[in-house]
Design an enzyme around this catalytic site. Structure first.
Site, short mmCIF file in Angstrom:
data_model
loop_
_atom_site.label_atom_id
_atom_site.label_comp_id
_atom_site.label_asym_id
_atom_site.label_seq_id
_atom_site.Cartn_x
_atom_site.Cartn_y
_atom_site.Cartn_z
N HIS A 339 2.11 29.78 -43.58
CA HIS A 339 0.82 30.45 -43.77
C HIS A 339 0.63 31.64 -42.83
CE1 HIS A 339 -0.31 27.66 -40.42
NE2 HIS A 339 -0.98 28.71 -40.03
N SER A 433 8.03 14.36 -37.89
CA SER A 433 6.94 13.84 -37.08
C SER A 433 7.22 14.11 -35.60
CB SER A 433 6.76 12.35 -37.36
OG SER A 433 5.61 11.85 -36.69
N LYS A 436 4.55 11.91 -30.25
CA LYS A 436 3.13 11.75 -29.93
C LYS A 436 2.42 10.87 -30.94
CE LYS A 436 2.85 16.09 -27.39
NZ LYS A 436 4.31 16.21 -27.30
N SER A 478 10.49 26.11 -27.81
CA SER A 478 9.70 26.43 -29.00
C SER A 478 8.39 27.08 -28.59
CB SER A 478 9.44 25.15 -29.80
OG SER A 478 8.63 24.26 -29.05
N SER A 479 7.63 27.51 -29.60
CA SER A 479 6.39 28.24 -29.32
C SER A 479 5.38 27.38 -28.56
CB SER A 479 5.76 28.72 -30.64
OG SER A 479 5.49 27.62 -31.50
#
Length: 697
Positions: A339, A433, A436, A478-479
């Protein structure tokens, strides 16, 4: 003129009287045995914006109507002439490149000059690589040459060769060159030249990608608290050793034991420091004690080749690596759904050359997984075979502050995509997944656990679609990872902010995680949960110290009061001091030493439907209070250990990618360790040992 350039010129002038007669002899033989042309000239890149003409003796039969890929393998190897094989063996075909060295286009030691299309695949990476003058030989040439030849030798044609080279060799070689450039000296250059000559005089056998590998026993060591099994390694090591060394691996015929530490020996952390510091961000793999898998995609071709694959969240860290790996597996079509317009545009621009070289159709799809009509039409019209659902909101504080958006995207988006996949007759569906989701304490973890429940519930009634869940820890770099934050704070001079000195997390790299996700998707049968061997959890303060030292600084300690400070700020809402991997059950091997499977009880259909109804109501009303109540209800249920309404899974024994049943693990270690503890803080029987099985190697 630099010292290195002066040394190159001096060496060329010394070699020319010896090389020119030999070059004339070889040119005459080439003219007699191969005909014209004698030389092969190709365009290579001196810098990302400047090209030059590289000269070599021609060693291959010309083929009209086909472009040169710049790498040899597959059907290109069959076009090498007998004369070409003879001169390639001693690299005599590269003698004309002394002219390039004399002109200043190249040096004797440096990264091999790349093709323009290869530079376009990773412009930022090659901007750093080509800051150094290209060379005849280098660290990557020595350390990766044999492995590259073995990888490309298995390719069938020129297109597959180039796609495989870009996906599996290009970036590894560039990173090796960057690592060498950071510690380069004239003495090391001389050593590289000497080792190159030694490798030419005494060539080693090429490592095989298929078939049994010669074995040798390795020295015993220690992994965590377990035992070391005899290892095996691949032949063909150069004097600097291959980058893909597999010492410490157990025999592939021996099924891995999920209740013992992983036989893959961890690499010790070696941060190279220098005075004055540097701003280069360390590579994630250099910060973790994990040995890379030399063949991460081995055996996955039949599952993905010629199929239509949809990756949601494609522009994210895991999604991007999934797409890169998939291109090497030659699917028929690759759909990139995300998106974020800018992120999707960047991904499409980066992968388009790889997809074109591999001959597959790649389509970017700008959409959200919550848009039901669009998702339904996409799956039906594109005849999607495999769905890899990696789209999710993963930033814990952001989801905690926006519970409606987090639950709508992570839970309702999963339900929407899953319903559309079942209606379209998709062959495989895999949910990515997070650890967490295990006994969550916040909205983000609760949303991931609810998404798992949706898949587990649908797996009991799915007909023809194989559903699966894969659960693992943090992807370093990662971001949403802590690594970029630490790097920025080190560059600013500190302090580095920590949630707590004793806080631990599981970490792995994005390429390794993506490869294991693809393997888990090929093994999915009916709602089972796949767990990764994440290694031992790493303390956050230790990770911070490794980042500081890897960037050439020192942390503030007793012996270094002027170092960078580590400052504790406490846990944020939704965070736990220690993450877990198992809710219940006992993990079993799943056909790969770093992949295990567990069958966990799933909640009742009524309970899942009630939670989905409440989340829809909260979304329609934009009611954060109601959304938070749904998350709290799940959190309280998980913390109390309740599994009311739990139902067993349909799949009793997981299967390998080829359909063979995986052997069951050994007896529950709880029976062998009755003193595992009891009382208010104890885990259920067998859970502590199961946690060690997948998380403490």
């Amino acid at each position: 003129m630099t010292t290195r350039r002066a040394a190159d010129l001096l060496l060329v002038l010394m070699l020319l009287p010896l090389v020119l007669p030999l070059l004339g002899l070889l040119a005459g033989l080439a003219l007699i045995l191969q005909g014209r042309p004698v030389l092969h000239v190709s365009e290579r890149m001196r810098t990302p914006d400047r090209a030059f003409r590289l000269v070599k003796l021609r060693s291959m039969r010309p083929e009209r109507g086909t472009g040169m890929t710049g790498v040899t393998g597959g059907d290109k190897a069959a076009r090498i002439t007998p004369f070409g094989q003879a001169i390639r063996r001693l690299r005599l075909d590269e003698l004309p490149q002394l002219w390039n060295i004399l002109r200043g286009d190249m040096g004797f030691v440096g990264p091999r000059p790349p093709l323009r299309q290869h530079v376009d695949c990773a412009p930022d990476l090659f901007a750093r690589v080509l800051a150094d003058r290209p060379g005849l030989t280098g660290a990557a040439t020595l350390r990766f040459h044999a492995r590259e030849a073995a990888i490309l030798g298995a390719c069938r044609d020129a297109q597959e060769t180039d796609a495989t080279y870009r996906a599996r060799c290009l970036r590894q070689k560039a990173r090796l060159d960057l690592a060498y450039a950071r510690r380069r000296t004239l003495a090391r250059d001389a050593a590289i030249l000497w080792l190159t000559l030694a490798a030419l005089v005494r060539p080693r056998r090429r490592p095989a990608l298929h078939g049994p590998a010669p074995r040798r026993r390795t020295a015993p060591g220690r992994i965590g608290s377990g035992r070391i099994a005899p290892g095996r390694t691949e032949p063909g090591k150069t004097p600097l050793s291959l980058a893909c060394d597999t010492r410490g691996m157990t025999d592939a015929a021996t099924p891995p034991n999920p209740f013992r530490p992983n036989p893959l020996r961890p690499l010790p952390f070696r941060a190279r420091c220098r005075k004055g510091g540097r701003d280069d961000a360390p590579r994630p793999e250099d910060l973790l004690d994990r040995r890379p898998d030399p063949e991460p995609l081995a055996g996955l071709g039949p599952c993905y080749r010629g199929r239509s694959v949809l990756v949601t969240g494609a522009a994210g860290s895991i999604g991007t690596e999934l797409c890169r790996h998939l291109i090497a597996l030659a699917p028929r079509q690759l759909l990139l759904l995300d998106h974020s317009e800018e992120a999707l545009w960047r991904l499409d621009r980066a992968l388009a050359p790889l997809a074109a070289a591999a001959g597959l159709r790649m389509t970017p799809v700008l959409a959200s997984v919550t848009a039901a009509p669009l998702v339904q039409n996409l799956l039906r019209r594109q005849r999607v075979d495999i769905v890899l659902h990696a789209a999710a909101y993963k930033h814990v504080p952001m989801v905690e502050a926006n519970p409606v958006a987090g639950l709508a995207n992570n839970v309702l988006g999963t339900e929407t995509l899953l319903r559309a996949s079942l209606a379209a007759g998709v062959d495989r569906f895999l949910l990515v997944s997070s650890d967490k989701a295990v006994r969550p304490v916040g909205v983000m973890g609760a949303s991931k656990r609810l998404a798992e429940m949706v898949v587990q519930d649908a797996a009991l009634r799915a007909a023809g679609t194989r559903l699966g869940i894969v659960r693992f820890g943090n992807v370093l770099g990662s971001s949403g990872s802590v690594l970029p934050v630490f790097v920025e704070q080190v560059r600013a001079g500190g302090p580095l902010t920590l949630t707590g000195a004793g806080v631990t997390r599981y970490f792995m790299t994005a390429p390794e995680a993506a490869a294991l996700v693809l393997r888990a998707a090929s093994l999915a049968r009916g709602g089972e949960v796949f767990l990764f061997d994440m290694g031992a959890p790493l303390r956050i303060d230790e990770l911070a110290r490794r980042v500081i030292r890897a960037m050439g600084r020192q942390p503030r300690e007793a012996g270094c009061p002027a170092g960078i400070e580590l400052r504790e700020i406490g846990l944020r809402p939704g965070e736990k001091p220690h993450e877990e991997l198992l809710i219940s059950g006992r993990p079993r091997p799943a056909g790969h030493p770093r992949l295990f499977v567990v069958e966990e009880p799933c909640p009742s259909q009524v309970e899942v439907a009630a939670m989905l109804r409440d989340i829809r109501a909260a979304t329609v009303r934009d009611d954060d209070t109601l959304a938070g109540a749904v998350a709290r209800r799940l959190v309280e249920r998980q913390q109390s250990g309740g599994q009311s309404g739990g139902r067993p899974h349909r799949a009793a024994v997981p299967a390998t990618a080829e359909g063979a049943a995986v052997g069951r693990g050994p007896p529950d270690p709880a029976s062998r360790n009755p003193g595992s503890g009891s009382g208010p803080g104890a885990q259920p029987p067998g859970r502590a040992a199961a946690e060690r099985a997948v998380g403490e190697r």
